[in-house]
Design an enzyme around this catalytic site. Sequence first.
Site, PDB file in Angstrom:
ATOM      1  N   HIS A 112       6.715  -5.207   6.902  1.00  0.00           N
ATOM      2  CA  HIS A 112       6.473  -6.409   6.049  1.00  0.00           C
ATOM      3  C   HIS A 112       7.576  -6.166   4.726  1.00  0.00           C
ATOM      4  O   HIS A 112       7.874  -5.211   4.363  1.00  0.00           O
ATOM      5  CB  HIS A 112       4.957  -5.818   5.618  1.00  0.00           C
ATOM      6  CG  HIS A 112       4.238  -6.714   4.669  1.00  0.00           C
ATOM      7  ND1 HIS A 112       4.436  -6.933   3.384  1.00  0.00           N
ATOM      8  CD2 HIS A 112       3.407  -7.717   5.181  1.00  0.00           C
ATOM      9  CE1 HIS A 112       3.555  -7.913   3.141  1.00  0.00           C
ATOM     10  NE2 HIS A 112       3.037  -8.386   3.873  1.00  0.00           N
ATOM     11  N   ASP A 157       3.309   3.065   6.361  1.00  0.00           N
ATOM     12  CA  ASP A 157       2.683   1.831   5.698  1.00  0.00           C
ATOM     13  C   ASP A 157       1.260   1.508   6.860  1.00  0.00           C
ATOM     14  O   ASP A 157       1.872   0.981   8.076  1.00  0.00           O
ATOM     15  CB  ASP A 157       3.789   0.483   5.937  1.00  0.00           C
ATOM     16  CG  ASP A 157       2.809  -0.735   5.647  1.00  0.00           C
ATOM     17  OD1 ASP A 157       1.692  -0.443   5.527  1.00  0.00           O
ATOM     18  OD2 ASP A 157       3.457  -1.749   5.353  1.00  0.00           O
ATOM     19  N   GLN A 206      -2.011  -2.243   8.302  1.00  0.00           N
ATOM     20  CA  GLN A 206      -2.596  -2.701   9.564  1.00  0.00           C
ATOM     21  C   GLN A 206      -3.085  -1.769  10.624  1.00  0.00           C
ATOM     22  O   GLN A 206      -3.688  -2.426  11.472  1.00  0.00           O
ATOM     23  CB  GLN A 206      -1.510  -3.787  10.390  1.00  0.00           C
ATOM     24  CG  GLN A 206      -0.984  -4.870   9.651  1.00  0.00           C
ATOM     25  CD  GLN A 206      -1.932  -6.200   9.209  1.00  0.00           C
ATOM     26  OE1 GLN A 206      -3.120  -5.944   9.891  1.00  0.00           O
ATOM     27  NE2 GLN A 206      -1.789  -6.793   8.387  1.00  0.00           N
ATOM     28  N   LYS A 252      -8.340  -5.072   3.933  1.00  0.00           N
ATOM     29  CA  LYS A 252      -7.958  -5.288   5.354  1.00  0.00           C
ATOM     30  C   LYS A 252      -8.870  -4.468   6.205  1.00  0.00           C
ATOM     31  O   LYS A 252      -8.804  -4.486   7.256  1.00  0.00           O
ATOM     32  CB  LYS A 252      -6.594  -5.100   5.997  1.00  0.00           C
ATOM     33  CG  LYS A 252      -5.314  -6.183   5.163  1.00  0.00           C
ATOM     34  CD  LYS A 252      -4.026  -5.544   5.528  1.00  0.00           C
ATOM     35  CE  LYS A 252      -3.073  -6.456   4.702  1.00  0.00           C
ATOM     36  NZ  LYS A 252      -2.749  -7.959   4.800  1.00  0.00           N
ATOM     37  N   CYS A 310       5.446 -12.638   5.889  1.00  0.00           N
ATOM     38  CA  CYS A 310       6.147 -11.715   5.107  1.00  0.00           C
ATOM     39  C   CYS A 310       7.074 -10.639   5.871  1.00  0.00           C
ATOM     40  O   CYS A 310       7.141  -9.548   5.545  1.00  0.00           O
ATOM     41  CB  CYS A 310       5.232 -10.901   3.983  1.00  0.00           C
ATOM     42  SG  CYS A 310       4.298 -11.924   3.175  1.00  0.00           S
TER      43      CYS A 310
HETATM   44  N1  PMP Z   1       2.239  -3.751   5.087  1.00  0.00           N
HETATM   45  C1  PMP Z   1       1.655  -4.478   5.954  1.00  0.00           C
HETATM   46  C2  PMP Z   1       2.037  -4.301   7.489  1.00  0.00           C
HETATM   47  C3  PMP Z   1       0.786  -5.652   5.819  1.00  0.00           C
HETATM   48  O1  PMP Z   1       0.439  -6.220   6.770  1.00  0.00           O
HETATM   49  C4  PMP Z   1       0.492  -6.027   4.596  1.00  0.00           C
HETATM   50  C5  PMP Z   1      -0.339  -7.412   4.085  1.00  0.00           C
HETATM   51  N2  PMP Z   1      -0.169  -8.367   5.110  1.00  0.00           N
HETATM   52  C6  PMP Z   1       0.915  -5.222   3.395  1.00  0.00           C
HETATM   53  C7  PMP Z   1       1.759  -4.154   3.759  1.00  0.00           C
HETATM   54  C8  PMP Z   1       0.640  -5.518   2.070  1.00  0.00           C
HETATM   55  O2  PMP Z   1      -0.594  -5.378   1.612  1.00  0.00           O
HETATM   56  P1  PMP Z   1      -1.320  -5.825   0.606  1.00  0.00           P
HETATM   57  O3  PMP Z   1      -0.789  -7.283   0.448  1.00  0.00           O
HETATM   58  O4  PMP Z   1      -2.768  -5.662   0.779  1.00  0.00           O
HETATM   59  O5  PMP Z   1      -0.622  -5.125  -0.704  1.00  0.00           O
END
Ligand code: PMP
Length: 400
Positions: A117, A194, A197, A220, A358
């Site tokens: 991401h 990270d 997910q 999430k 993203c």
């Molecule tokens: N890492 C991953 C794999 C994600 O899917 C996301 C959110 N789409 C993020 C980081 C960032 O999370 P947040 O927007 O809640 O800070």
Amino acid sequence: MNRSDFPILQEKVYNKPLVYLDNAATTQKPQVVIDALNDYYLRINSNIHRGVHCLSQLATNEFEQAREAVRQYINAGSTQEVIFTRGATESINLVASSFGRTYLHAGDEVIVSEMEHHSNIVPWQLACEERGAKLKVLPFNDNGELRISELDSLITDRTKIVAMAHVSNSLGTVNPITEVIRIAHARNVPVLIDGAQAVAHCPVDVQALDCDFYCFSGHKMYAPMGIGVMYGKERWLNEMRPYQGGGEMIKDVTFEKTTYNDLPFKFEAGTPSVGDVIGLRKAIEYIQDISLEKIAAYEQKLLIYTTEKLAKIDRMRFIGEAAHKTGVISFLVGDIHPYDMGVLLDHQGIAVRTGHHCTQPVMTHFGIPGTIRASFGLYNTFEEADALVEAVVKAKNMLS
Ligand code: PMP
């Protein structure tokens, strides 16, 4: 599964029942989490760790109990290793910035994967730019699986950290992070995972994994927005420079010199989002009451059922066909633009995400502008999977 616990799922969009399949973006909140937030503001709202007064002590207790709940949820060794942030993004930025300013020097290297991401790419790019270090990339194959056999040769004596997703948000791939960590540690390189997910979809044990950092967001995992966690091994957190300066993170301040507070407070400058932390604890308890193993098994069934049904649609193309996936299905139908498909699905009451999610490098890998992504949460049903498939067929007929 426990669908009635989520009031928003009764909502209608365009007069059709809401079919919410955008759980990788954010999950809906159960009534108990909404009640916990409400209760906090109705009964004990006050600033924490400072006041001697009753409300402040009640709020501080609840806040620290939530930290213990998080510790237990990810099996951290100590609550000192659990830092509250605004979300996965802030958690990763914290590590990239603090770790970067402490350990990264000109000529050093940071390794990320091709499926990260943006929030696990850009903070490292910023840190590398600032420190004169280099960002290196571990690629994935066309199924969307990491080319793990290349990791060892990517690591050099200058590699300072490896940062990788536990689960990809656009491909659904569950990465072999145990192996990533083993390979990196064999070369004395720490690993950040990270987990944005992963935490709501599979059990996480940071001590068993032996990862150095583990980052995730509350929203999430059925908790409020604006709250997240950065787990870090005490050894690193003690050495790392603070991320932000301000109240709470200090021991003593003079104009000549400031000394920093003990962990975890050293990394929690300013007033935290107390109500959201309490909401996060409720969400954890909610998940634990059902059992994460049960949720994971149920979502796997939904994944297989929906994938098989979608696969029957002519010119269906899946993006991300890893052997080991969570309930994330990214797809394209013929040459229909994902945005057009997304709009038509929306009009049938189906909430999916379209675009690059993203993860632009993932889209570049496949040479596509984006995908349509359906992602499951614990409350989704097989009827909703059927509704998705029907709506895709209908939209396809309209757009072809
Ligand atoms: N890492 C991953 C794999 C994600 O899917 C996301 C959110 N789409 C993020 C980081 C960032 O999370 P947040 O927007 O809640 O800070």
